[in-house]
Design a protein around this motif. Structure first.
Motif, PDB file in Angstrom:
ATOM      1  N   VAL A 144       0.695  -1.075  -0.138  1.00  0.00           N
ATOM      2  CA  VAL A 144       0.078   0.077  -0.018  1.00  0.00           C
ATOM      3  C   VAL A 144       0.906   1.238   0.111  1.00  0.00           C
ATOM      4  N   MET A 145       2.205   1.000   0.179  1.00  0.00           N
ATOM      5  CA  MET A 145       3.164   2.406  -0.068  1.00  0.00           C
ATOM      6  C   MET A 145       3.003   3.019  -1.264  1.00  0.00           C
ATOM      7  N   HIS A 146       3.463   4.484  -1.060  1.00  0.00           N
ATOM      8  CA  HIS A 146       3.926   5.038  -2.406  1.00  0.00           C
ATOM      9  C   HIS A 146       5.316   4.811  -2.811  1.00  0.00           C
ATOM     10  N   ARG A 147       5.499   4.235  -3.926  1.00  0.00           N
ATOM     11  CA  ARG A 147       6.748   3.854  -4.467  1.00  0.00           C
ATOM     12  C   ARG A 147       7.349   4.948  -5.115  1.00  0.00           C
ATOM     13  N   GLY A 148       8.707   5.037  -4.998  1.00  0.00           N
ATOM     14  CA  GLY A 148       9.688   6.314  -5.586  1.00  0.00           C
ATOM     15  C   GLY A 148       9.085   7.578  -4.652  1.00  0.00           C
ATOM     16  N   PRO A 149       9.462   7.654  -3.449  1.00  0.00           N
ATOM     17  CA  PRO A 149       9.136   8.947  -2.717  1.00  0.00           C
ATOM     18  C   PRO A 149      10.008   9.976  -3.068  1.00  0.00           C
ATOM     19  N   ARG A 150       9.300  11.186  -2.827  1.00  0.00           N
ATOM     20  CA  ARG A 150      10.085  12.498  -3.039  1.00  0.00           C
ATOM     21  C   ARG A 150      11.222  12.508  -1.958  1.00  0.00           C
ATOM     22  N   SER A 151      12.311  13.064  -2.176  1.00  0.00           N
ATOM     23  CA  SER A 151      13.576  13.128  -1.319  1.00  0.00           C
ATOM     24  C   SER A 151      14.355  14.251  -1.721  1.00  0.00           C
ATOM     25  N   VAL A 152      15.239  14.478  -0.690  1.00  0.00           N
ATOM     26  CA  VAL A 152      16.145  15.641  -1.047  1.00  0.00           C
ATOM     27  C   VAL A 152      17.588  14.966  -0.469  1.00  0.00           C
ATOM     28  N   GLU A 168      10.853  24.555  -1.128  1.00  0.00           N
ATOM     29  CA  GLU A 168      10.054  24.751  -2.750  1.00  0.00           C
ATOM     30  C   GLU A 168       9.445  23.306  -3.366  1.00  0.00           C
ATOM     31  N   LEU A 169      10.361  22.145  -2.919  1.00  0.00           N
ATOM     32  CA  LEU A 169       9.733  20.838  -3.510  1.00  0.00           C
ATOM     33  C   LEU A 169       8.279  20.611  -2.546  1.00  0.00           C
ATOM     34  N   MET A 170       8.277  20.816  -1.247  1.00  0.00           N
ATOM     35  CA  MET A 170       7.200  20.653  -0.497  1.00  0.00           C
ATOM     36  C   MET A 170       5.929  21.510  -1.124  1.00  0.00           C
ATOM     37  N   GLU A 171       6.197  22.640  -1.448  1.00  0.00           N
ATOM     38  CA  GLU A 171       5.209  23.511  -2.032  1.00  0.00           C
ATOM     39  C   GLU A 171       4.822  23.027  -3.492  1.00  0.00           C
ATOM     40  N   GLN A 172       5.698  22.545  -4.219  1.00  0.00           N
ATOM     41  CA  GLN A 172       5.289  22.055  -5.342  1.00  0.00           C
ATOM     42  C   GLN A 172       4.361  20.879  -5.430  1.00  0.00           C
ATOM     43  N   PHE A 173       4.934  19.951  -4.473  1.00  0.00           N
ATOM     44  CA  PHE A 173       4.031  18.816  -4.607  1.00  0.00           C
ATOM     45  C   PHE A 173       2.950  18.702  -3.412  1.00  0.00           C
ATOM     46  N   ARG A 174       2.870  19.741  -2.816  1.00  0.00           N
ATOM     47  CA  ARG A 174       1.774  19.852  -1.564  1.00  0.00           C
ATOM     48  C   ARG A 174       1.970  18.830  -0.666  1.00  0.00           C
ATOM     49  N   ILE A 175       3.266  18.796  -0.197  1.00  0.00           N
ATOM     50  CA  ILE A 175       3.535  17.528   0.923  1.00  0.00           C
ATOM     51  C   ILE A 175       4.037  18.317   2.215  1.00  0.00           C
ATOM     52  N   ASN A 176       3.999  17.627   3.197  1.00  0.00           N
ATOM     53  CA  ASN A 176       4.597  18.145   4.491  1.00  0.00           C
ATOM     54  C   ASN A 176       5.939  17.404   5.021  1.00  0.00           C
ATOM     55  N   GLN A 177       6.303  16.409   4.252  1.00  0.00           N
ATOM     56  CA  GLN A 177       7.399  15.746   4.758  1.00  0.00           C
ATOM     57  C   GLN A 177       8.215  15.329   3.516  1.00  0.00           C
ATOM     58  N   LEU A 178       9.486  15.165   3.826  1.00  0.00           N
ATOM     59  CA  LEU A 178      10.394  14.653   2.680  1.00  0.00           C
ATOM     60  C   LEU A 178      11.385  13.689   3.389  1.00  0.00           C
TER      61      LEU A 178
END
Length: 341
Positions: A288-296, A307-317
């Motif tokens: 059930v996980m999201h594969r290829g997670p956003r990362s820095v 900027e990455l969080m704002e672009q993809f509307r996420i709160n964690q990286l």
């Protein structure tokens, strides 16, 4: 055309006094604006003194020393601070204190900017001959081309005004504003000539907002070690939920046997799972996980993570190294606490 709103009068200020206060306030702004425009026109008519001053300061091997007395001293202090913060090493020396030991702060490699509207300030004229003998350069800012200070200077910048904003034409008002504007013009011209950029500004302002944005890296604010929410790919959803709850990041990373980040599972994913699956007790998190997670990466600027969080509307990286191994985690609250945002 809409009529201007009647002013709200403070207690004790009647309508007549309020009108006079507004009139003088507007007149002051207009007079000072006009005098700055007049200075601009003079510079356009004869740019040589300003360009010589910029060249002299740009090639100064020591520091720029700015000095004055009275109101000119206050302006000198501000000009020195502006020069120093924009890439030109500078300091303020009080003209009166210079005659009592502070002259030792000035060397032959320095350039002195001496400020006196009359050009006849005794405290400055007392130290100028000594400074000239030691070999330091002298830029004078006065309102009188024929003043003693102007004649002694290597470069004279004319900051004269037609009148002060003071209704008595006595208190330094328009003249100090014009002098301050001229100092800013020198600082900005030097900033450009030196190629002084945002990162240079940030280094000299580490406590400011821009400094934090340009000097704070992901590694400075990310969570590491046991603070990183992590489960293996074969963990159950229940085990993942316990990890999310323990670590307080509203998500968990999923890693393979080599510690590489292969997925992420968040509180939002849980809500969507509950809506669509009645019984997920036997599900593994890999299902059930999201594969290829956003990362820095740790060496990236923290502002890039924002900027990455704002672009993809996420709160964690997730924070990964060059081999995609998980080395940290970042929540938007971490960036807020670090005052990056």
């Amino acid at each position: 055309m809409t009529a201007p709103k009647a002013p709200i009068l403070p207690s004790g200020l009647d309508a007549t006094r309020a009108e006079r206060a507004l009139r003088y306030g507007r007149e002051t702004l207009q007079i000072e604006a006009d005098e700055i425009l007049s200075l601009k026109q003079r510079m356009e008519g004869d740019s040589a003194p300003f360009l010589r001053a910029v060249d002299l300061l740009l090639h100064c091997e020591g520091r720029v020393v700015v000095s004055g007395i009275g109101k000119s001293g206050h302006i000198a202090r501000k000009i020195a601070a502006t020069l120093a913060s924009t890439g030109t090493p500078a300091l303020f020396v009080h003209a009166a204190e210079a005659s009592h030991g502070d002259l030792g702060m000035i060397t032959a490699k320095d350039a002195l900017i001496a400020i006196s509207y009359s050009g006849e300030a005794g405290e400055l004229l007392a130290i100028v001959p000594i400074i000239k003998r030691m070999g330091a350069s002298l830029i004078a800012i006065t309102g009188n081309n024929n003043s003693s200070l102007a004649k002694l200077a290597d470069v004279h910048l004319n900051a004269s005004v037609q009148k002060e904003a003071c209704p008595l034409n006595l208190a330094p008002t328009a003249s100090t504003t014009v002098t301050l504007a001229l100092g800013d013009a020198l600082a900005v011209a030097l900033l450009d000539a030196r190629g002084f950029g945002e990162e240079d500004f940030a280094r000299s302002h580490p406590g400011g907002a821009l400094g934090r944005r340009l000097l704070t890296h992901v590694r400075d604010v990310m969570r590491t070690g046991d603070a990183i929410p992590t489960v293996s790919a074969d963990a159950t959803v229940y085990a993942a939920l316990l990890e999310i709850s323990r670590k307080g990041m509203a998500m968990t990373a999923i890693v393979d046997a080599e510690g590489r980040a292969i997925g992420v599972f968040t509180d939002g994913d849980l809500r969507r799972l509950i809506e669509n699956v009645q019984d997920f007790s036997k599900l593994t998190i890999a299902e059930v996980m999201h594969r290829g997670p956003r990362s820095v990466q740790p060496e990236q600027l923290a502002v890039e993570a924002v900027e990455l969080m704002e672009q993809f509307r996420i709160n964690q990286l997730l924070v990964t190294d060059a081999d995609n191994r998980l080395v940290g985690a970042l929540h938007i609250h971490d960036l807020t606490r670090a005052k990056v945002i």
